[in-house]
Write a protein that holds these residues in place. Structure first.
Motif, short mmCIF file in Angstrom:
data_model
loop_
_atom_site.label_atom_id
_atom_site.label_comp_id
_atom_site.label_asym_id
_atom_site.label_seq_id
_atom_site.Cartn_x
_atom_site.Cartn_y
_atom_site.Cartn_z
N ALA A 10 0.82 -1.21 0.00
CA ALA A 10 0.00 0.00 0.00
C ALA A 10 0.85 1.26 0.00
CB ALA A 10 -0.93 0.01 1.21
N MET A 11 2.16 1.13 -0.23
CA MET A 11 3.05 2.29 -0.18
C MET A 11 3.74 2.53 -1.52
SD MET A 11 4.82 2.06 3.59
CE MET A 11 3.84 1.93 5.08
N SER A 12 4.29 3.73 -1.64
CA SER A 12 4.94 4.11 -2.90
C SER A 12 6.32 4.67 -2.60
CB SER A 12 4.10 5.17 -3.62
OG SER A 12 3.85 6.27 -2.76
N VAL A 13 7.24 4.53 -3.58
CA VAL A 13 8.61 4.99 -3.39
C VAL A 13 9.11 5.65 -4.67
CG1 VAL A 13 9.53 2.71 -4.02
CG2 VAL A 13 10.97 4.29 -2.73
N LEU A 14 9.91 6.69 -4.50
CA LEU A 14 10.55 7.38 -5.63
C LEU A 14 12.06 7.33 -5.44
CD1 LEU A 14 10.61 9.27 -8.12
CD2 LEU A 14 10.35 11.20 -6.54
N VAL A 15 12.77 6.79 -6.45
CA VAL A 15 14.23 6.73 -6.44
C VAL A 15 14.76 7.84 -7.35
CG1 VAL A 15 16.26 5.34 -7.00
CG2 VAL A 15 14.21 4.24 -6.04
N VAL A 16 15.66 8.68 -6.81
CA VAL A 16 16.24 9.77 -7.59
C VAL A 16 17.75 9.56 -7.63
CG1 VAL A 16 16.36 12.26 -7.92
CG2 VAL A 16 14.41 11.27 -6.69
N ASP A 17 18.28 9.20 -8.81
CA ASP A 17 19.71 8.93 -8.97
C ASP A 17 20.07 9.14 -10.42
OD1 ASP A 17 22.30 7.49 -9.27
OD2 ASP A 17 21.92 6.92 -7.18
N ASP A 18 21.19 9.78 -10.69
CA ASP A 18 21.56 10.06 -12.08
C ASP A 18 22.23 8.88 -12.78
OD1 ASP A 18 23.77 10.30 -10.43
OD2 ASP A 18 24.74 11.85 -11.65
N GLU A 19 22.49 7.78 -12.04
CA GLU A 19 23.08 6.60 -12.64
C GLU A 19 21.96 5.64 -13.07
OE1 GLU A 19 26.02 4.69 -10.20
OE2 GLU A 19 26.69 6.60 -9.36
N SER A 20 21.82 5.38 -14.35
CA SER A 20 20.74 4.54 -14.86
C SER A 20 20.81 3.12 -14.29
CB SER A 20 20.78 4.49 -16.39
OG SER A 20 22.01 3.94 -16.84
N GLY A 21 22.04 2.60 -14.11
CA GLY A 21 22.21 1.25 -13.57
C GLY A 21 21.65 1.16 -12.15
N LEU A 30 12.88 -3.02 -5.39
CA LEU A 30 11.80 -2.42 -4.60
C LEU A 30 10.42 -2.77 -5.13
CD1 LEU A 30 13.42 1.10 -4.13
CD2 LEU A 30 13.13 -0.63 -2.36
N SER A 31 10.34 -3.16 -6.39
CA SER A 31 9.03 -3.50 -6.96
C SER A 31 8.41 -4.71 -6.28
CB SER A 31 9.17 -3.77 -8.47
OG SER A 31 9.49 -2.58 -9.15
N LYS A 32 9.23 -5.52 -5.61
CA LYS A 32 8.70 -6.67 -4.89
C LYS A 32 8.09 -6.25 -3.55
CE LYS A 32 12.28 -9.66 -6.83
NZ LYS A 32 13.46 -10.52 -6.52
N ARG A 33 8.38 -5.01 -3.13
CA ARG A 33 7.95 -4.57 -1.80
C ARG A 33 6.89 -3.48 -1.83
NH1 ARG A 33 11.72 -7.98 -2.07
NH2 ARG A 33 12.99 -8.52 -0.29
N PHE A 34 6.83 -2.72 -2.93
CA PHE A 34 5.96 -1.54 -2.97
C PHE A 34 4.95 -1.64 -4.11
CE2 PHE A 34 9.63 -0.12 -0.63
CZ PHE A 34 9.13 0.78 0.30
N ALA A 35 3.80 -0.99 -3.88
CA ALA A 35 2.76 -0.97 -4.91
C ALA A 35 3.18 -0.11 -6.09
CB ALA A 35 1.46 -0.43 -4.32
N LEU A 36 3.94 0.95 -5.82
CA LEU A 36 4.37 1.87 -6.88
C LEU A 36 5.83 2.22 -6.68
CD1 LEU A 36 3.67 3.81 -9.27
CD2 LEU A 36 3.14 5.53 -7.54
N VAL A 37 6.62 2.02 -7.71
CA VAL A 37 8.04 2.42 -7.69
C VAL A 37 8.30 3.27 -8.92
CG1 VAL A 37 10.44 1.67 -7.66
CG2 VAL A 37 8.69 0.29 -6.50
N GLU A 38 8.72 4.50 -8.71
CA GLU A 38 9.07 5.38 -9.82
C GLU A 38 10.54 5.77 -9.67
OE1 GLU A 38 7.37 6.08 -12.34
OE2 GLU A 38 5.24 5.99 -11.86
N VAL A 39 11.18 6.07 -10.81
CA VAL A 39 12.59 6.47 -10.78
C VAL A 39 12.76 7.76 -11.57
CG1 VAL A 39 13.45 4.12 -10.49
CG2 VAL A 39 13.12 5.03 -12.79
N ALA A 40 13.75 8.55 -11.16
CA ALA A 40 14.04 9.81 -11.84
C ALA A 40 15.55 10.00 -11.87
CB ALA A 40 13.37 10.99 -11.12
N GLY A 41 16.03 10.60 -12.97
CA GLY A 41 17.47 10.81 -13.11
C GLY A 41 17.92 12.19 -12.71
#
Length: 455
Positions: A10-21, A30-41
């Motif tokens: 029921a939770m969401s997470v945003l990862v902000v990192d300029d390294e694509s890897g 994190l997709s195994k743990r959270f309903a929503l995982v978004e990433v930003a560079g």
């Protein structure tokens, strides 16, 4: 191990990192743990994502192009900073760590790191957030049970509050009568809160439990009492020991169970199903009904002796139609409460909106009013505008509209139920919620009327 970390669907997470890897690595984990995982560079991408949805957790690299992660987080508005944040960096020193903590970081991780390190930090954040949510729910429950949440200053509600104050401290049985949606459970909770009893408040919907299971639910059972009873189980009367048990929809209780309940009220003992022994029980019984129990007695559906035993102290809750002067106070209360619960901005309804709501009859009573306020807040539509947008605006029903005076009560009930089901597009479960009864009760009514339809 990492696999032991609990899922937080029921939770969401945003990862902000300029390294694509790193973004791909963390998103997969994190997709195994959270309903929503978004990433930003970058900060710019992160800003776009957070403008569209809320994130419970931010995992942010400090070294970002153009603007470091700590500066970005410090600049966020307070609503966004309610998110937990874990900072990552490959160039740590004491000054950076202090800056991160001052910015509200709940953890600080050095690169390179093992996945287990990150997941342990994430797990701590999940536990903190779940604990905060649990505390919030408990605070709301305390607020809900406080007698001051009985809203209304009309003469009718002043009388209800006065009766509650007079009878709360006694151990006498109380029968609460009123239409569906008038707040009978709230009155029962207030009685318990003001009684000074140290035990729990246990609410039971007698119409929502299968008749063959009701005795076991209320009084418990011993091992082997029936097929599937592998072990002994305490009943709800035992859980309410020292406190109050609230028997809602008492009119739905089968006759056989009415006999058992009468014995409990008279002897103050309970006998678990399958047991030969009776145990004393210290429980205050509060019952409620939206039926005319006197009529049920006359028609043989309710025991006369149980009715008199329950009707020691009677509290009748007026319908909302009988106290239109309380509508404005209720609207303001629900607007504040729901805006907080839904995370929305509180709105001030116009004079037109309040007038429209005062003129309406509210057949679903307070429950219907609360649902309307919630719907209007979610849709961003004032009540007057919302009603105008409907095909048949209920607020503009012709004056004097209703059922003929010579129509029998049963027929009025049938027509009203059919009208509510039709308004819910045949959805009986939704109609049952509006009417304040169980789906099982609604199905039984349709069977009695020899009518089918709905879903």
């Amino acid at each position: 191990m990492v696999d032991k970390i609990p899922a937080s669907t029921a939770m969401s997470v945003l990862v902000v990192d300029d390294e694509s890897g790193m973004r791909s690595f963390l998103k997969k984990a994190l997709s195994k743990r959270f309903a929503l995982v978004e990433v930003a560079g970058s900060v710019e991408e992160a800003e776009q994502l957070r403008s569209r949805c809320h994130f419970d957790l931010l995992i942010v690299d400090i070294s970002l192009p153009g603007r470091d992660g700590i500066e970005w987080h410090e600049a966020l508005d307070m609503d966004t900073r309610r998110s937990d944040v874990i900072f990552m960096t490959g160039f740590a020193d004491m000054e950076t760590a202090i800056r991160a903590l001052r910015a509200g970081a709940v953890d600080f991780i050095l690169k390179p790191f093992r996945l287990e390190q990150m997941m342990q930090a994430v797990d701590r954040c999940i536990e903190r957030r779940l604990l905060r949510r649990e505390n919030l729910l408990l605070r709301r429950e305390v607020a809900h049970t406080h007698p001051n949440t009985i809203i209304g200053n009309s003469a009718a509600m002043a009388e209800v509050k006065s009766v509650i104050g007079r009878v709360a401290a006694t151990n006498a049985v109380v029968l609460i009568e009123g239409e569906s949606g008038t707040g009978k459970e709230l009155v029962a909770r207030s009685l318990h809160q003001m009684s000074g009893r140290s035990g729990s408040f246990v609410a039971v919907n007698c119409g929502a439990i299968a008749p063959e299971l009701l005795e076991s639910e209320l009084f418990g059972h011993v091992a082997g009492a029936f097929t599937g009873a592998r072990g002994a189980r305490e009943g709800l009367f035992s859980f309410a020991s020292g406190g109050t048990i609230f028997l809602d929809e008492i009119g739905e209780m089968p006759l056989q169970m009415q006999t058992a309940l009468l014995r409990v009220l008279e002897q103050r003992t309970i006998r678990p199903v399958g047991s030969e022994k009776e145990s004393p029980v210290d429980v205050r019984v509060v019952a409620a009904t939206n039926r005319e129990l006197q009529l049920e007695v006359e028609e043989g559906r309710f025991r006369r002796d149980l009715y008199y035993r329950l009707n020691v102290l009677n509290i009748r809750i007026p319908s909302l139609k009988e106290r239109p002067e309380d509508v404005v106070d209720l609207v303001h209360f629900f607007t504040r409460q729901l805006a907080t619960e839904l995370g929305l901005r509180e709105v001030a309804w116009s004079h037109e909106d309040l007038q429209v709501m005062q003129r309406y009859d509210w057949p679903g009573n307070i429950r219907e009013l609360r649902n309307l306020v919630e719907r209007c807040l979610l849709l961003g539509k004032p009540p007057a505008e919302y009603w105008r947008s409907q095909e048949t605006p209920v607020a503009e029903a012709p004056a004097g509209a209703g059922y003929p005076d010579d129509m029998e009560l049963k027929e009025v009930e049938r027509l009203h139920v059919l009208q509510v089901v039709a308004a819910q597009e045949g959805n009986k479960s939704a109609a049952a919620r509006v009417l304040g009864v169980s789906r099982k009760t609604l199905d039984r009514k349709f069977k009695e009327w020899g009518q089918e339809g709905g879903c």
